[in-house]
Design an enzyme around this catalytic site. Structure first.
Site, PDB file in Angstrom:
ATOM      1  N   LYS A 145       0.845  -1.209   0.000  1.00  0.00           N
ATOM      2  CA  LYS A 145       0.000   0.000   0.000  1.00  0.00           C
ATOM      3  C   LYS A 145       0.879   1.258   0.000  1.00  0.00           C
ATOM      4  O   LYS A 145       0.615   2.219  -0.717  1.00  0.00           O
ATOM      5  CB  LYS A 145      -0.947  -0.027   1.213  1.00  0.00           C
ATOM      6  CG  LYS A 145      -2.041  -1.088   1.076  1.00  0.00           C
ATOM      7  CD  LYS A 145      -2.857  -1.296   2.355  1.00  0.00           C
ATOM      8  CE  LYS A 145      -3.827  -2.468   2.170  1.00  0.00           C
ATOM      9  NZ  LYS A 145      -4.633  -2.765   3.361  1.00  0.00           N
ATOM     10  N   ASP A 190     -10.903   2.707   4.410  1.00  0.00           N
ATOM     11  CA  ASP A 190     -11.216   1.275   4.319  1.00  0.00           C
ATOM     12  C   ASP A 190     -12.730   1.048   4.228  1.00  0.00           C
ATOM     13  O   ASP A 190     -13.176  -0.044   3.883  1.00  0.00           O
ATOM     14  CB  ASP A 190     -10.702   0.536   5.560  1.00  0.00           C
ATOM     15  CG  ASP A 190      -9.396  -0.202   5.312  1.00  0.00           C
ATOM     16  OD1 ASP A 190      -9.152  -0.622   4.172  1.00  0.00           O
ATOM     17  OD2 ASP A 190      -8.629  -0.357   6.281  1.00  0.00           O
ATOM     18  N   GLN A 226      -4.284  -1.841   9.751  1.00  0.00           N
ATOM     19  CA  GLN A 226      -4.265  -3.149   9.091  1.00  0.00           C
ATOM     20  C   GLN A 226      -4.823  -4.224  10.029  1.00  0.00           C
ATOM     21  O   GLN A 226      -4.435  -4.308  11.195  1.00  0.00           O
ATOM     22  CB  GLN A 226      -2.828  -3.487   8.637  1.00  0.00           C
ATOM     23  CG  GLN A 226      -2.718  -4.706   7.745  1.00  0.00           C
ATOM     24  CD  GLN A 226      -3.416  -4.551   6.388  1.00  0.00           C
ATOM     25  OE1 GLN A 226      -3.583  -3.452   5.871  1.00  0.00           O
ATOM     26  NE2 GLN A 226      -3.840  -5.665   5.811  1.00  0.00           N
TER      27      GLN A 226
HETATM   28  N1  GUN Z   1      -6.831  -7.044   6.236  1.00  0.00           N
HETATM   29  C1  GUN Z   1      -7.224  -7.732   5.138  1.00  0.00           C
HETATM   30  N2  GUN Z   1      -7.795  -6.910   4.227  1.00  0.00           N
HETATM   31  C2  GUN Z   1      -7.760  -5.661   4.764  1.00  0.00           C
HETATM   32  C3  GUN Z   1      -8.196  -4.397   4.297  1.00  0.00           C
HETATM   33  O1  GUN Z   1      -8.754  -4.228   3.196  1.00  0.00           O
HETATM   34  N3  GUN Z   1      -7.971  -3.351   5.143  1.00  0.00           N
HETATM   35  C4  GUN Z   1      -7.379  -3.511   6.368  1.00  0.00           C
HETATM   36  N4  GUN Z   1      -7.224  -2.417   7.140  1.00  0.00           N
HETATM   37  N5  GUN Z   1      -6.975  -4.687   6.834  1.00  0.00           N
HETATM   38  C5  GUN Z   1      -7.160  -5.751   6.032  1.00  0.00           C
END
Ligand code: GUN
Length: 292
Positions: free
Chosen positions: A52, A119, A96
């Site tokens: 990311k 998110d 995350q």
């Molecule tokens: N863990 C797995 N997929 C995601 C996501 O799209 N966002 C976040 N913050 N954690 C994740």
């Protein structure tokens, strides 16, 4: 069979975002800025967060990565979130997931300011999604919708079967596919670990979205001819063939099903790259303050 190339589509979206960033800067606006918080040493989470941050650089965004110890008290994590909530330079914040067991994930999700929740996990934003109001759509479901849209796959009146009811993918994609929208208007069946006669249901799917995290779960006998398959699974399994000693597998047995499908996403290179592209898009929306 047409392969739904998530890698190429995500690169197209990133190119479009990079152009928008240049326009913002040409108009004396600041660069969009994404902050990510990573707690502990989960290998997969580290890989995702690093990807990311790298993607931010590629499109011209600023990024901040806050890494906290596995044992960080929940109160300290909440304090970090609040610092970012009030930081006017930061447009988007993600924490995350998953988090260590001593931290309440729901509390953390609700601590993020809804207008920085790129998110799309905050209850307020989920409510807005359900009501078809402008909001940040969760990145993975949003990436699936974008892929379906860019490949001109017709959804109206189709039977969409979703396997898995997670908060991040299964549940929101089932809502999005049934909404009265350009991509939507499906009759949706959401299946999960307690569903009975799963094969009978999946065999009637025109669109099958699989997000349960079990490598090779969907086999040839579970689908009908001409189905469109979206495989969200991404499991690391040992391999004697690859240099690294492991490979990535989806929830669908790709080789078994591929010649029976109209469309299918590969793993890797399908839904995964789209998730990151849509996260960037949400951050751009926040920077432009188009929603709130
Ligand atoms: N863990 C797995 N997929 C995601 C996501 O799209 N966002 C976040 N913050 N954690 C994740």
């Amino acid at each position: 069979m047409i392969l739904l190339d998530g890698k190429k589509t995500a690169n197209d979206i990133k190119d479009e975002i990079a152009i928008e960033v240049s326009t913002l800067i040409a108009n004396d606006r600041k660069k969009p800025h994404l902050a990510a918080i990573l707690v502990g040493k989960n290998g997969a989470s580290e890989t995702y967060v690093n990807a990311k941050v790298k993607a931010c650089k590629k499109v011209g965004f600023s990024s901040t990565l806050v890494c906290l110890d596995e044992k960080v008290p929940e109160s300290e994590l909440l304090a970090e979130i609040e610092k970012i909530n009030v930081n006017k330079d930061i447009d988007g914040l993600i924490v995350q997931l998953p988090l260590p067991n001593h931290i309440d994930e729901m509390k953390v999700t609700q601590a993020i300011s809804p207008n920085k929740d790129v998110d799309g996990f905050h209850p307020e934003n989920i409510g807005r999604m359900v009501l078809n109001l402008p909001t940040y759509l969760p990145a993975t479901p949003s990436g699936i919708i974008e892929l379906i849209s860019r490949y001109n796959i017709k959804t109206s009146g189709k039977h969409c079967v979703v396997i898995g009811r997670s908060h991040i993918v299964g549940s929101p994609i089932s809502i999005l596919m049934s909404r009265n929208n350009h991509i939507g208007n499906c009759t949706v069946t959401l299946t999960h670990s307690r569903s009975k006669n799963l094969k009978q249901i999946t065999k009637t799917a025109d669109i099958l979205i699989v997000a349960l995290g079990k490598a090779g779960f969907v086999t040839r006998d579970m689908i009908k001819d001409g189905v469109c398959i979206i495989d969200v699974g991404i499991s690391r399994v040992e391999s004697s063939v690859t240099k690294s000693g492991w490979k990535l597998l989806g929830d669908v047995d790709f080789d078994q099903v591929k010649d029976k499908c109209s469309f299918i996403t590969p793993v890797p290179g399908g839904v995964g790259p789209m998730t990151i592209a849509m996260l960037l898009q949400n951050t751009l929306i926040s920077a432009k303050r188009d929603i709130y």
